[in-house]
Design an enzyme around this catalytic site. Structure first.
Site, PDB file in Angstrom:
ATOM      1  N   LYS A 109      -5.378   4.403   8.910  1.00 34.52           N
ATOM      2  CA  LYS A 109      -4.253   5.095   8.271  1.00 34.52           C
ATOM      3  C   LYS A 109      -4.438   6.608   8.310  1.00 34.52           C
ATOM      4  O   LYS A 109      -3.466   7.357   8.487  1.00 34.52           O
ATOM      5  CB  LYS A 109      -4.084   4.597   6.833  1.00 34.52           C
ATOM      6  CG  LYS A 109      -3.559   3.168   6.768  1.00 34.52           C
ATOM      7  CD  LYS A 109      -3.440   2.648   5.346  1.00 34.52           C
ATOM      8  CE  LYS A 109      -2.846   1.240   5.352  1.00 34.52           C
ATOM      9  NZ  LYS A 109      -2.739   0.663   3.993  1.00 34.52           N
ATOM     10  N   SER A 160       0.787  -1.233   0.000  1.00 36.11           N
ATOM     11  CA  SER A 160       0.000   0.000   0.000  1.00 36.11           C
ATOM     12  C   SER A 160       0.817   1.282   0.000  1.00 36.11           C
ATOM     13  O   SER A 160       0.256   2.372  -0.125  1.00 36.11           O
ATOM     14  CB  SER A 160      -0.964   0.014   1.190  1.00 36.11           C
ATOM     15  OG  SER A 160      -0.253   0.046   2.411  1.00 36.11           O
TER      16      SER A 160
END
Length: 348
Positions: free
Chosen positions: A287, A242
């Site tokens: 996140k 990611s």
């Protein structure tokens, strides 16, 4: 003893019993929390996150931070019920079924190995995407990753063989090798020209039939990049794919004059392809919290994560939609200069 006192005593015993039960019963869930961030144009353990050798680089400033998710749990270390309950009521955490992180067909060690491999591939893809964006030429070589046991190629083709041609026709991608093999018939002999340990060799493999009836030789391939200079990425034990977009932006920032961030604290996430397409990721809510806690004011968000991100974005964090690396670069230019459109996430 009065009825009120007896009620309080029984309630106390029940609470104690539930507490003890919750502390000893392990549940098949994983608790996700905001993980650490790393500035891709900064340092980790006193070493640059991104090092470039063989090409001129330029000073940078600000932050281009990758973000991560930490987890508690797994088949070998399941959380107790109380920990899971605390995760459920904590708005910065998420509690998900164990098999969504650790598939039943894989061990925890295999999941960690897969995450490490995905991180390595992400770094290669990020370098390729950055060079594509900057129009710097590089090449790809289809390379044998593994050979299936008892397959036609077993004992003939080997891991790390670089495939240069199939039946005399030059190939430069994994797709071209696959297409060349499938164009033949089961039972045909297929000639591979390979580079093995720096030596050119010719290998002939008799194709077998796949489950679909097409020709196959039983190899797993990957693209091996040949870059005109060396890019080294150091992120410690961070795994997964990611961080690809943020690596690519960090590489571009180091290879170009000026500061792509304009001195701002930028964070973001998203997988990346060599062509620069940004892909969706998991754990977006955690996140974003990690990014805001690290001081970020702008968060580059994969387009396919925008709807979910808008529901959980912390105060003070501007969500910028990024569906390609080129789009992310343009958005940062617009933010830095105050000119041009900055694509925002929308609920649609």
């Amino acid at each position: 003893m009065s009825r009120r006192a007896l009620t309080l005593l029984v309630a106390g015993f029940l609470v104690l019993a539930l507490g003890i039960t919750g502390a000893v019963i392990n549940v098949p869930y994983v608790v996700l929390r905001p993980g650490p961030t790393e500035n891709t144009i900064g340092e980790v353990d006193k070493k640059p996150v991104i090092s470039i050798d063989g090409r001129k680089t330029y000073p940078t400033s600000g932050m281009l931070s990758l973000v991560t998710v930490s987890y508690q749990g797994g088949p070998a270390a399941r959380p107790d019920l109380l920990t899971a309950l605390r995760g459920w009521v904590d708005p910065t955490s998420a509690v998900v079924p164990e098999d969504s992180i650790f598939p039943r067909t894989q061990t925890a060690e295999e999941v960690e190995q897969e995450n490490t491999a995905e991180m390595t591939n992400s770094q290669d893809n990020a370098t390729a995407a950055a060079l594509t964006e900057m129009k710097i030429h590089y090449t790809m070589v289809p390379t044998v990753l593994s050979v299936e046991k008892s397959a036609p190629a077993s004992g003939k083709l080997k891991p790390a063989d670089e495939i240069r041609a199939v039946d005399g026709s030059a190939v430069s991608t994994v797709e071209e090798v696959s297409a060349a093999v499938k164009a033949r018939k089961p039972g045909d002999e297929i000639a591979f020209s390979v580079s093995r340990n720096g030596q050119e060799e010719s290998v002939t493999v008799k194709a077998a039939a796949s489950k679909q009836g097409t020709a196959m030789v039983g190899i797993v391939m990957q693209a091996k990049y040949k870059f005109p200079f060396k890019v080294t990425i150091n992120v410690g034990d961070v795994g997964g794919p990611s961080a690809g977009m943020m690596f690519a932006l960090g590489i571009i920032d180091k290879l170009t004059p000026g500061q792509i961030t304009g001195g701002k604290a930028i964070a973001g996430t998203g997988t990346i392809t060599p062509e620069g397409k940004v892909g969706a990721i998991g754990g977006i809510a955690q996140k974003m919290v990690g990014a805001r806690d690290a001081g970020a004011t702008v968060f580059l968000t994969p387009a396919d994560n925008c709807a979910e991100a808008m529901k959980a974005a912390p105060d003070g964090l501007r969500l910028v939609k990024a569906d390609t690396l080129h789009g992310a670069v343009q958005a940062l230019d617009a933010i830095r200069t105050g000119k041009g459109e900055v694509p925002a996430c929308t609920a649609g």
